[in-house]
Every structure is written in structure tokens, then in C-alpha cells.
Design a protein around this motif. Sequence first.
Motif: not given
Lengths: 607, 271
Positions: A348-359
Motif C-alpha cells: 500500500e506504500l507507493s514508494a515500494f509498489n511502484e518499483n518492487f513486486k511485493i507478495p
Amino acid sequence: MKKQTRGFIILFGLCFFFLATSLFAEDISVQAQLSQRNAYVGEAIVYQIQVTGSDSPDQPDLSGFTDFNVSFMGGQNTNQTFQMTVNGQTTRYENKGYVFQYKLIPKGAGNLTVPSIDVKVNGRIFRTGASSVYIQEPVEVDNFKARVSLSKSSCYIGEQIYLSVTLYFGANIQSPIFSVPLLNDDRFHFIPVDQSKSTQKDDLVNIQVNDEEMIMKIAQGTLNGQKYNTLSFSMIVIPRVSGDLVLDKATVSFDGVSGYRNVQDFFGRTVRKEQYSKFVVPSNQARLTSLELPRANRPPGFSGLVGEYKVAAEAYPLEVKVGDPITYTVKLSGGLYMQYDDIPDLNELSAFNENFKIPKDRAPGKIQGSEKLFLHTIRASNKDVKEIPSLEIPCFNTKTGKYEKIVAPAIPIEVEPTATLTYLDVQGEDPEEIKKDVESWKEGIAYNYTGPSVLRSQNAGLSGLTHPAMLLFLIILPLAYLVLLYMFRLRPLIEARRNPVKLALQQVLKNLGNWDESLSSADQYNVLLEQLKYYFGAKFSKKAGALTFADLKPILQSEKTPQELIDEVRSIYEVCEAARYANQGKVGVEEMKTRVINLINQLERGL
Amino acid sequence: MKRLLFFFLVLVALNLSAQEIVSEQKDVDHLLEEATRAYQSALEISTDEPWKADDLFKRSIQFFQGIVDAGIKNGAIYYNMGNAYFRINDLGKAILYYKKALEFSPGDANLLQNLTYARSKRIDSIQDKEEVKILKTLLFFHFDLSSDVKTLIFVISFVGVWVLAALMIFIHKKVFLNILIGCALVSCFFFVSMTVDQWARANQTQGVILAEEVVARKGDSASFEPSFQEPLHSGTEFIIVEERQDWLQIELNDGRRTWLPRKTLGLLKEI
């Protein structure tokens, strides 16, 4: 009176009788008892309700006991059966009964009334008698003191603070029991503290606190400048409500040394012996100011963390290709009890989900020492990613009294483009859609069962095998085998032993019926004659192989066999013996076979 | 008239007992409904309001207990109670109730998974005895298969023995004899295995430590020296060797024996 009317009166009478007998069938009584009439505030009194005449009363409602804290200790039936033999006639009697046990802890001092209560037994209401109990205020004595203390006198709702309950004793004590009604206070959430990690094992003892045993620490401490031995336990307390909260006093009851007396030992020497008396000492009354979390400036996505939290993060490996897994570990610390503490979902954090694939699913955090670790497997989704961004968690800092963000700094990483060409790359398919084995997630427990099947009683263990139908089935199989064995194996053998002639006759007829057509003509005649000899051998108890007509003739005559049958025997003998050597008989084999069978049948009928 | 009277009385008796059954069924239906509702509500708020969720989980346990008290013994109820205890971090009771459920539903995959997971959360790591490990490998059919599967295999092989024996009365073929010997051996193995299970169930009282932690002693009093360097923690399983008033001598899975206060333990036979 008409016959029909009289019938209805009888019917009505019977119904009345039926109802009356069902109602007054048993002699039921209910009594209440107290374990003691004098006690101290906080000291447990056992309250027992004894029901006689029934072992299935409804549990009574003790909500009217406003002067006491009530806890149900359990109930059990007290059924008794006995037999009496009078004049050789044995009669069995059964006394039914049930006992409810409660623990009453007086809230205040004075002459308190234990009210009468209603107990419903077999649909009828019975009332117990009221009784009174004299309650004294416990008094602190010099040698023995109890203290309840909090690590903070003021805190916020949701903040975790320590509560300590300590008994200070300057003389030996035995059988201490702590009564801490505070632990049942719904205004707080209590979490036990594992003392074994910070204390020598020999300094730990199991002591009863309310209804449970708790591990306590034995140590030494100072109170008001005086040294004591101490017996204490701690808990983490989390207030659920705001306001100036007054905590209930704790009391500790024990047998303590109240003095000494001189006695003479076995050798006549004077020794000092400790004198024990019963003590009940009260604790101080602790107070806590519980504050609401401020509504102003509450940040969006506030995690609910209240305290002096810190967060750190680490990742491995730091040099990866696009799509390679990176283990990103977030370490949360600063809470006294972190079982329920959580961090925001990286998805749910855009800083993470924009550049990373997270399970989408992640494992719950794992407590390790004073930290709670949250493990994530993330994958850089493009080669332009330079760092794992910083993680900001909004929380409420109880030290500053403000909402703050604790931050795990960004972690620089190097991401190279994917170099390996796979079959799917060649096919031009999106690497994101590469199929992988679906691995089971081993964390967590499965769902609850619902539905009508849950309410169907089951049998445990080998119930399937011990079911009467199954047992019957398993017994029938060997029985069926034995029946078949008897019918087709044992019975023929038994009969053969009883009647060898009949057996021989059956054997001969069977052999003649199963005629081997492939034999030569001479052999067929030979077989025919051998069967006949076998029959005569069995019938007259002679050796079959050497039995000639000359041997048979006197036997047949002595048995008064008709002459035409004797002639027929002779004729068959002659034809068969002749055919054995001439390789062809005067009479056809089939005809001879018929004649042999007819001869045997006639002889059986005649002899 | 007598017939009418008799018919009427039978009708009254049947009606009364039927009403009682229907009323009891409604009660347990209600309890299950409430228990499920409390559990679901607790799950929904477990992240945001964990303390309230704990209260709801405890409430669901009370309802499930009500169903058990109403005389319904079902593996699924004990399993649900195990789940609720697990959710409130009462690992000891969770394992105790999962083990109880195992008596009724030995082959339930969810139950086995949850029990394994709960066991993995225990603090104490107590390995099986070496001999037991070897036995468990050699006699895997005894230790790994559920009672249901054992019963099924036993029944099939038992039927096979007698059907083949019956066939051999009429047809003499060596292959039948070989299969019959195989079936007889299998049915003997499983009969012995089930008998051992039944004996263990009847004679061995299993239990679980419920207290967060408890100091195990060398004798039946707190004055004895501790048996181990560390206290034992909740969820550790054992069988009872001896009972003395408030203390029980127990045997851990690795064969070591020690004494624990009765209050700190939960026994399968008592739930």
C-alpha cells in the motif's frame, strides 16, 4: 352417567396423576454453605451450593452478590449408589446430588450479607438461605508489607507499562496466596512477563495468584529504608480507558513467623522454635492517569503503535538482477509486548509498489529478543531502481506526547537488467507472467468448521470397527467360510468314512461319467473293467486289482444275487478282458459302459 | 376406550420427548451460531483492536464449551476451540484441544496442519527418544496412518483372507494361496496396531502443559530441586506416569520423567 363421560373423567384423572407424579417424583433440597464466617477483605471464601435429589440443576445466577467478587470454581455431581439386602432380597438405592463451588472475595469490610439465591432444579425454583460473614480490613504489620506499583503514574490508552506486585517480608513465610482482583479489571489488558529469562532459576517459585499459579521471583529489596526479602511478579498493563484510574488493592495471605518459643530438643538442649500465625496484609492503592490519544494531528495510516518505538531495516542481497528476490527485513523495537504490533503493508506504500513486486500475503512478524522482525521477499521490477525506499511508520511517541514518524532509512541497491534469455523470452511472453510452482504457505492456522455436521456427536478411536454391524460382518465371514468348508470338504469325507461303498459307487459313477475319449479302445475297456473291480473291491472288502470273476462268483452267490446279474458280471468280465487283448470288443465301449452302470445300479438295489 | 387412553398417553410421552429434543437442538444451534459469529467478528477486528478480539475469541470458546457441555462430542468443535485458543496465544490449550479433536477426526488435514503449526510455536524443543524414532520409521504404518485408514486396510485384508480361503475350497491355485498369506499378514499387522492404539488410549493419559512456564521438579513438592536447567513452557506434551494429590509425574517425549503441579497441566481425559 353416560359411559363416554365417565371415560373422559378417568382420562383426566390419569393425566393429572401423570403430571403430579412427574413433578413430585423426587425429594429435592438446596442448601448453601460458607467455608468461614470471618475473613479479611481480599481473602477468598468458598461458597458451596449443595443440591440433593438431582444431579442436573441449572447453574444459579450470582450477579446479586454485589459485596463480593465472585468466581465460579466448578461443579460436580455427588451421586451415591448403595445396595441393601433384606431377607435375601437386594434393593439398589441411588442418591443424586450436585455441588456448585464459588470463590467469594469480599470487596469491603463489615458485616456482609451473602444473599439467598434461586436455584432451578428440574424446572422448579428452590431458594437458599441468606447468611452473613464478618469481614475485617487487613492491616499492614511491620514485618510484612505488600506493594502494587506501576512503572509510570501517567500513560496513554494503548501504552504498555509494567505493573509489579511485591510482598516484602522480614520473617519467614509459608503458603502465600496473592489475591489481586485488579487482574480481572476490564479497564486494563494484562500480559504476563516471562521472568525466567532475567532471573536465576533457583530464585523462581510457583505461587497462587487468584485462581492460577504464577512464577514469582524471590529477591531482596528495601522499603522505607528497611531491608526485606521480597516475593514479586510483574505484568505488562495496557489501559483500555481514559481517566484517573484507581487500582484495586491486592492482598496477600500467608502463614508468617509471629514469634519464637523455647523448646527442648531430643538431647535436652533449649532451642528456639518459630511460631507461625495467619496474616493477611493489604497492598497500597495504586493510581494511574490514563490519557486519550490526541485526535488533533493524527496522521493518516496511524499504525496504533503507542510508545517509544524504533524501526530499522536491512536487505540482502544488495546487487541483484531485475526480478531477483531480495530479503527485506524490518526490525521494530521499543515495545514491552509486541505480539500485536504491526507495520504498514508495503503493497500500500507507493514508494515500494511502484518499483518492487511485493507478495500480497506476508508472514506475521516474529519476535526475536527485544525486536519484532517482519520479513518480506521483494523483487525490483526495473533496472532503474537505485534503492529500497525508506519506510515511515506513523506512531504516537509517549515521551514527547506527539504523533511522529519513525523511519527505517533507505537502502541503496544495484539492479542489473535480466540477461538470461529463457524459452518464454524467445516466445515473446511477458516475464512477469512466468509460471512458478505454487508453494504452500506454512504460517497460520486453517479456518473453523461450521454447519450441522459439527453438532453431530462422534465416537473416538476404533468406533468404526467396534460398531455392532461391523463386528457382525467380521464374524459372519469366518462362519461363512466354515460352513462352506464343512459342506464341500468335511461332510463328503465324513460320509466316506462312514460308508466306503457309497463313496466307491460315487467315485465309479463319476469316473464313468468323465470318460476320457482320447484313450485307445483297449484302454477304455481296461478302464471299464478296473472301475468295476474297484466297485466290487470296495463292496466286498477285497483287493480290487486281483479280483477275477472266479473270485466274485461265490461271493455273489452267497449274497443271493440273482443268477442273471451274475451272468451279466461274467459277460462284462469276458468282453472287457477279450477287448484288452484284441484291441476291439464284440460290443461297443459306450454300450458296455451303459451295461456296467446298469449292473452296478441293479446290484445296489438288490444287495 | 382403553385403546384411546393408551394412544393418548403414548402421544403425550412422545410429544414431551420430541419437544425436549427439538428444544435441545435449538439451543446447540444457537450456541454454534453465536460461537461462529464471535469468532468471525474477532477475526475481523484482530488487527485493529487485538484486545477486543481476544475477548471475542474467549466468548466463542465459551459458546463452543456450551455445545460440549450439552453432550455433543465432535472433533470439529474441539478443533474450533483449539483455533480460538491459538488466536488468543494460549498455545497450551490450543494443542490440548487439537489433540482432543484428533481422537475424533484423526485424518483431518486442517487439524493436522494446525496442530503441526501450533507445535512449531512451542518454546520447548523435546525430541523423541532414539528408539522411538527408529520404531516410527520401521513401523510407519502404525505411527503415521490414522485409525480410519488402519480400520479400512484391516477390513479389506480381513475380507480378502476369508474370501480367498473360501475360493480355495473349490479352486486350487498357488497364486490364491500367496495372496491369502499376504492378506493374513497385513490384517494381523493392523489388528495388532489397532489393539496397541486402543490400549494406549485406555491406559495412557496424555496431557499438555498449560502454564506459560513452570519449573519441573524432581519430586512431588515445590521443595524438590528443579529437574531441568530451564522451566518447561506451555504446549509441551507428555503422558502421565503417576498421580499424587496436587502433583503428577509425567514422561516427556524424549523419555525423561519429572514432576509438575497438577494446576499447570491440562489432561485430555478431563476435557
